[in-house]
Design a protein around this motif. Structure first.
Motif, mmCIF file in Angstrom:
data_model
loop_
_atom_site.group_PDB
_atom_site.id
_atom_site.type_symbol
_atom_site.label_atom_id
_atom_site.label_comp_id
_atom_site.label_asym_id
_atom_site.label_seq_id
_atom_site.Cartn_x
_atom_site.Cartn_y
_atom_site.Cartn_z
ATOM 1 N N ARG A 367 0.642 -1.242 -0.022
ATOM 2 C CA ARG A 367 0.081 -0.449 -0.017
ATOM 3 C C ARG A 367 0.959 0.984 0.072
ATOM 4 N NH1 ARG A 367 -5.442 -0.151 0.682
ATOM 5 N NH2 ARG A 367 -5.895 -2.108 1.677
ATOM 6 N N SER A 368 2.383 0.608 0.348
ATOM 7 C CA SER A 368 3.302 2.566 0.037
ATOM 8 C C SER A 368 3.091 3.088 -0.947
ATOM 9 C CB SER A 368 4.401 2.151 1.098
ATOM 10 O OG SER A 368 4.298 2.193 1.812
ATOM 11 N N ALA A 369 3.073 4.617 -1.277
ATOM 12 C CA ALA A 369 2.202 5.038 -2.477
ATOM 13 C C ALA A 369 3.511 4.982 -3.377
ATOM 14 C CB ALA A 369 2.027 6.216 -2.662
ATOM 15 N N SER A 370 4.605 4.690 -3.351
ATOM 16 C CA SER A 370 5.348 4.549 -4.182
ATOM 17 C C SER A 370 5.644 3.513 -4.475
ATOM 18 C CB SER A 370 7.038 5.181 -3.135
ATOM 19 O OG SER A 370 7.244 6.326 -2.922
ATOM 20 N N TYR A 371 5.474 2.292 -4.297
ATOM 21 C CA TYR A 371 5.465 0.902 -4.778
ATOM 22 C C TYR A 371 4.220 0.752 -5.274
ATOM 23 C CZ TYR A 371 8.672 0.913 -0.791
ATOM 24 O OH TYR A 371 10.336 0.632 -0.624
ATOM 25 N N THR A 372 3.048 1.062 -4.408
ATOM 26 C CA THR A 372 1.903 0.830 -4.932
ATOM 27 C C THR A 372 1.433 0.653 -6.552
ATOM 28 O OG1 THR A 372 0.447 0.896 -3.133
ATOM 29 C CG2 THR A 372 -0.861 0.563 -4.330
ATOM 30 N N THR A 373 1.928 1.752 -7.222
ATOM 31 C CA THR A 373 1.321 2.465 -8.336
ATOM 32 C C THR A 373 2.593 1.600 -9.127
ATOM 33 O OG1 THR A 373 3.187 4.327 -8.506
ATOM 34 C CG2 THR A 373 0.604 4.556 -7.817
#
Length: 628
Positions: A367-373
């Motif tokens: 769920r961490s933004a840098s990884y989710t996308t």
């Protein structure tokens, strides 16, 4: 059983280093692992060239083994705390493999005190030279863990450009790609961010273990992932891996993983534990993305084999059981806590090929933004590649439903592409980053469902011609527009659309524009000007829902005179005085001027993607009766 260190010392150092060699050998007989709690460190200013050290890592299975490292030099960096230690490794196995991918984080000790973590290597190096991150630069992350808050809301950067490269620039030209640019998503060309001071060293790529049933996916993914610091490697075994003997102990020198995707699609970045202080863990010796606070599942790992290579060797490994959470992704370290494992974003993917029964995948993404996308798109690309197994061009129908705390966000598209997996992964990744990385607020994602229908043929049509039944008309008239479509190597189809000329229309030329959805969105951005830029989270949601599938054709009757829009939507029938007031406030949020005004608009669907745009001119004449 531990391998005895066999340091390779230059002849002129044999006498000086004899006592150090004996000491290192003695240490290797005492214990293979330095106790975690209360471990002393070697300050950088005490380390000197010629010091003989011992490094701990796993070469196979879960057993921690050791090898020798001679300190060659300490290279000062460009800023305080940015130094790099150079060391020459020795020992039977490490001399065959060199410094491997997956060794990142392997602790290095001098006289039982911790020096730092192996973090760098040099491809094609003729000797196993390692770049070592000083432990002094890693320890501050322990204090960050004590005050760590949820990393799910940490700011991130866009990785859409990585997918755009993988599709040869195709993604940026899509409506969703243009919307990302309009929303101000930072799409700089992100590359590996592992700082090594002022040296032109090559950071050790982190092995990204991927359980993929499609070999071509890994080859294609390499070009996307290597600039980000990852080397994708096929991982075998059960898709939901576990260790039958229980999870290995987490201790300095043991293999550790940051799990980015789990389930039917599984992606785990593997490194080595550097230091353990109670339940607090330091690992890798470099960041993954340098994203700051994060929440990544921490898993134990098992090494199946150490794979020698002329370029860079790597550990062939698999992640096993969850053991905790990585909470900090910093310039020189990954840090986390043993215990609780973070919640992940659930995804379901259904892929049907040539109308057959769909193949279904279920997996979870960090769920961490840098990884989710990024990893939402990668996992989806992997699922599509495995299910479709296409080597050429294809036509796809894509349906996406993202459940958020504010309700569902839906998206549909039909398109023809030569890079099917990454085109689909890139579009969904772009939608996710619009929800997570926009400037207004971070959306709360609950789940993602994706349905894909694939046809291995070029199902595509072109707008071949456009005609109007009359070239002159009066206010209040209806203009019939004939749209001719030609299928790729197929039949011609004609559709008729009727457009209404407003009774208030002034005499003069007007434009009939017929555009396929891709061209329509591009032209609307030009026509709306400032009004095309989203100014709220809600407007971003509306814009995603407004994206037309590429099988749609939009027919417009356009006035040559400027109009007004509000929140990107056309304002019609605005009284003259009100229009003057709103126009005077254009650009301040009240309203925005448009290049042309829409008199009327209709659209229709075709059975396949359409490309092209045609414009013709019609003249409104004053018949002295209909116009008011």
């Amino acid at each position: 059983m531990s391998r005895s260190p066999s340091p390779r010392t230059p002849p002129d150092r044999v006498v000086q280093n004899a006592s150090a060699i004996a000491l290192c050998a003695a240490l290797s007989l005492v214990a293979a692992v330095v106790p975690a709690a209360g471990t002393d460190i070697v300050p950088l200013d005490e380390l000197v060239p010629g010091d003989l050290c011992v490094a701990h890592t796993v070469f196979q299975g879960t057993e921690i083994e050791e090898f020798s490292i001679e300190i060659l030099d300490i290279v000062p960096g460009q800023h305080p705390g940015g130094s790099l230690i150079l060391g020459l490794a020795s020992g039977d196995l490490v001399e065959r493999t060199g410094i491997m991918q997956g060794m990142s984080g392997s602790p290095v000790y001098l006289d039982g005190r911790l020096v730092g973590a192996i973090a760098m290597s040099w491809p094609f190096s003729r000797e196993p030279i390692a770049g070592i991150t000083p432990i002094e630069e890693m320890l501050p992350a322990l204090d960050m863990l004590d005050g760590a808050t949820s990393g799910a809301g940490a700011p991130g950067v866009s990785y859409a450009r990585a997918f755009d490269r993988a599709t040869g620039g195709e993604l940026a030209a899509t409506p969703i790609g243009r919307l990302s640019a309009l929303a101000g998503i930072d799409s700089d060309d992100v590359r590996v961010v592992r700082d090594v001071g002022d040296q032109d060293a090559t950071p050790a790529l982190t092995p990204l273990l991927v359980r993929s049933g499609d070999r071509s996916f890994l080859a294609d993914a390499s070009g996307l992932l290597e600039p980000l610091g990852f080397a994708p490697v096929t991982a075998w075994g059960d898709r939901r891996a576990s260790d039958s003997d229980g999870p290995p102990a987490v201790e300095p020198g043991s293999s550790i993983g940051a799990q980015l995707v789990s389930g039917d699609i599984n992606m785990t970045a593997v490194g080595t534990v550097t230091h353990r202080d109670g339940e607090r863990i330091l690992a890798f010796g470099h960041p993954l993305f340098n994203a700051g606070p994060v929440e990544l599942p921490m898993v134990s790992a098992r090494v199946h084999a150490s794979m020698p290579s002329l370029a860079v060797s790597f550990k062939f490994a698999s992640g096993t059981e969850p053991v905790g959470t990585f909470l900090q992704d910093r310039r020189r370290v990954m840090a986390g806590r043993l215990g609780d494992v973070p919640d992940m974003l659930p995804m379901t993917v259904s892929v049907s090929v040539e109308g057959a029964a769909p193949t279904r995948y279920e997996f979870d993404v960090v769920r961490s933004a840098s990884y989710t996308t990024l990893f939402t798109g990668l996992a989806l690309s992997d699922a599509v590649a495995e299910a479709a197994r296409l080597s050429g061009a294809a036509t796809a129908t894509l349906r996406v439903t993202i459940q958020t705390a504010d309700g569902p966000v839906t998206y549909e598209n039909v398109f023809f592409t030569e890079g099917l997996p990454f085109r689909i992964g890139g579009e969904v990744s772009s939608i996710i980053e619009l929800l997570l990385l926009n400037e207004f607020r971070r959306g709360e994602l609950i789940g993602v469902a994706v349905d894909v229908d694939v046809r291995s043929e070029r199902r595509q049509s072109f707008i071949e011609h456009v005609t109007a039944e009359r070239v002159e008309c009066a206010p209040g008239d209806t203009v019939a527009v004939r749209v001719g479509l030609r299928d790729w190597q197929g039949e011609r189809v004609t559709r008729v659309v009727e457009l209404l000329v407003p009774r208030t229309a002034a005499p003069g030329p007007v434009m009939v524009r017929v555009a396929a959805a891709v061209d329509y969105h591009m032209l609307e951005i030009e026509r709306l000007g400032a009004g095309a830029y989203p100014r709220s989270y809600e407007q971003i949601i509306e814009a995603i829902a407004d994206v037309r599938p590429e099988s749609r054709v939009i027919v417009q009757l356009l006035s040559m005179r400027p109009g007004l829009s509000h929140r990107g939507r056309e304002l019609k029938r605005v009284p003259g005085r009100a229009a003057l007031v709103m126009a005077s406030g254009a650009g301040t949020g009240t309203a925005d001027r448009t290049e042309m005004a829409v008199f009327d608009q209709h659209e229709f669907s075709h059975d396949r993607p359409v490309v092209g745009v045609h414009e013709i001119q019609v003249t409104i004449v004053d018949d002295g009766a209909g116009r008011r």
